[in-house]
Design an enzyme around this catalytic site. Structure first.
Site, PDB file in Angstrom:
ATOM      1  N   ASP A   1       0.828  -1.211   0.000  1.00 56.55           N
ATOM      2  CA  ASP A   1       0.000   0.000   0.000  1.00 56.55           C
ATOM      3  C   ASP A   1       0.862   1.261   0.000  1.00 56.55           C
ATOM      4  O   ASP A   1       0.542   2.235  -0.669  1.00 56.55           O
ATOM      5  CB  ASP A   1      -0.930   0.019   1.221  1.00 56.55           C
ATOM      6  CG  ASP A   1      -2.014  -1.041   1.136  1.00 56.55           C
ATOM      7  OD1 ASP A   1      -2.469  -1.330   0.012  1.00 56.55           O
ATOM      8  OD2 ASP A   1      -2.402  -1.586   2.193  1.00 56.55           O
TER       9      ASP A   1
ATOM     10  N   LYS B   1      -4.180  -3.590   6.768  1.00 59.66           N
ATOM     11  CA  LYS B   1      -5.169  -4.660   6.776  1.00 59.66           C
ATOM     12  C   LYS B   1      -6.223  -4.389   7.845  1.00 59.66           C
ATOM     13  O   LYS B   1      -5.901  -3.852   8.914  1.00 59.66           O
ATOM     14  CB  LYS B   1      -4.508  -6.016   7.043  1.00 59.66           C
ATOM     15  CG  LYS B   1      -3.414  -6.382   6.049  1.00 59.66           C
ATOM     16  CD  LYS B   1      -3.971  -6.579   4.649  1.00 59.66           C
ATOM     17  CE  LYS B   1      -2.894  -6.979   3.653  1.00 59.66           C
ATOM     18  NZ  LYS B   1      -3.446  -7.155   2.285  1.00 59.66           N
TER      19      LYS B   1
ATOM     20  N   ASP C   1       1.763  -2.376   4.474  1.00 62.32           N
ATOM     21  CA  ASP C   1       0.434  -2.765   4.021  1.00 62.32           C
ATOM     22  C   ASP C   1      -0.558  -2.554   5.158  1.00 62.32           C
ATOM     23  O   ASP C   1      -0.241  -2.824   6.328  1.00 62.32           O
ATOM     24  CB  ASP C   1       0.426  -4.241   3.606  1.00 62.32           C
ATOM     25  CG  ASP C   1       0.121  -4.432   2.131  1.00 62.32           C
ATOM     26  OD1 ASP C   1       0.115  -3.439   1.386  1.00 62.32           O
ATOM     27  OD2 ASP C   1      -0.120  -5.588   1.727  1.00 62.32           O
TER      28      ASP C   1
END
Length: 272
Positions: free
Chosen positions: A74, A92, A90
């Site tokens: 990301d 989540k 990232d």
């Protein structure tokens, strides 16, 4: 330097108020968010990005998002485009129903860039030295209004779509488990736990075995449609690897003797 990322993240996130009414349009109407997990996940990402931009600036990094939304990760932190010490981050998100619910995350693909270095990833997998997961856990509010419109002055009537938001940041390998995130996909799953602090403090099996063992495990983990499957669990892998270590290759150099020692130590501790 990268430990400072974790330290600064917690310092800055502690000041965030996650109570979002919805989306405010140019006519001062609020459109409610509802409980769709993809929308809520995007909301948490919007809270997080400015924090990461602050951290990057303070630590002398540039920050970038991949050109394609389907690419890993990301966010990318780096000193220069040519750097081989990039940091992947990232985000989540998952929800739980009760305090005793299992907390489950999917942590990205094991069938693409971990195997060929360039598939579905910004830059090369070998350009990264750290891979962080920022995880959000929340409870859904069943009373939240789905796709309703309120005047700004009526905002106190809006039910927030989530509550009890918890978050952590940890290196991916430390929270990874030994099973895919779901049965028919090629995504790494987090290790099973009901205790949020297990994720916060990275208590997964690979936190003891090490990053290289994690990379080997998931590089060679059989794909969903594989005709032959050498192993499908950590116990099977720990028996398989010592006999196959000479034929194992990663995208980066690794110390085979150190890998074998970590495995032996792990077995002695957990298989008495």
């Amino acid at each position: 330097m990268t430990d400072l990322i974790i330290e600064k993240f917690y310092q800055k996130m502690a000041k965030i108020n996650f109570e979002a009414y919805g989306i405010l349009d140019s006519s001062n109407y609020i459109h409610t968010l509802g409980t769709d997990s993809k929308i809520i996940g995007r909301v948490f990402e919007m809270y997080t990005q400015p924090i990461l931009e602050e951290i990057a600036k303070e630590l002398g990094y540039k920050i970038k998002t991949p050109e394609s939304q389907t690419f890993y990760p990301d966010f990318i932190l780096f000193k220069s485009e040519e750097s081989t010490e990039k940091i992947a981050i990232d985000i989540k998100t998952t929800y739980v129903n009760t305090d005793h619910s299992n907390i489950k995350f999917t942590l990205g693909s094991f069938g693409s860039y971990m195997r060929n270095n360039t598939k579905n990833i910004a830059y090369k997998y070998t350009d990264y030295t750290k891979h962080y997961i920022i995880g959000f856990v929340y409870r859904r509010n069943g009373l939240a209004q789905e796709s309703r419109i309120f005047k700004y002055e009526e905002r106190l009537k809006i039910e927030f779509p989530y509550s009890d938001v918890k978050y952590f940041i940890e290196e991916k390998y430390k929270i990874a488990g030994d099973r895919p995130g779901s049965g028919n996909t090629e995504n790494i799953g987090s290790f099973p736990t009901k205790d949020f602090s297990d994720l916060q403090f990275g208590k997964g099996p690979f936190s003891e075995l090490g990053q290289d063992v994690f990379d080997i495990y998931w590089k060679y983990f059989p794909k969903y449609r594989s005709a032959t499957k050498e192993y499908t669990s950590l116990d099977e892998f720990l028996n398989w690897l010592p006999d196959n270590i000479t034929s194992v290759k990663l995208l980066h150099e690794f110390d085979a003797n150190n890998v074998l020692k970590n495995i032996e130590d792990y077995k002695l501790k957990h298989h008495k």
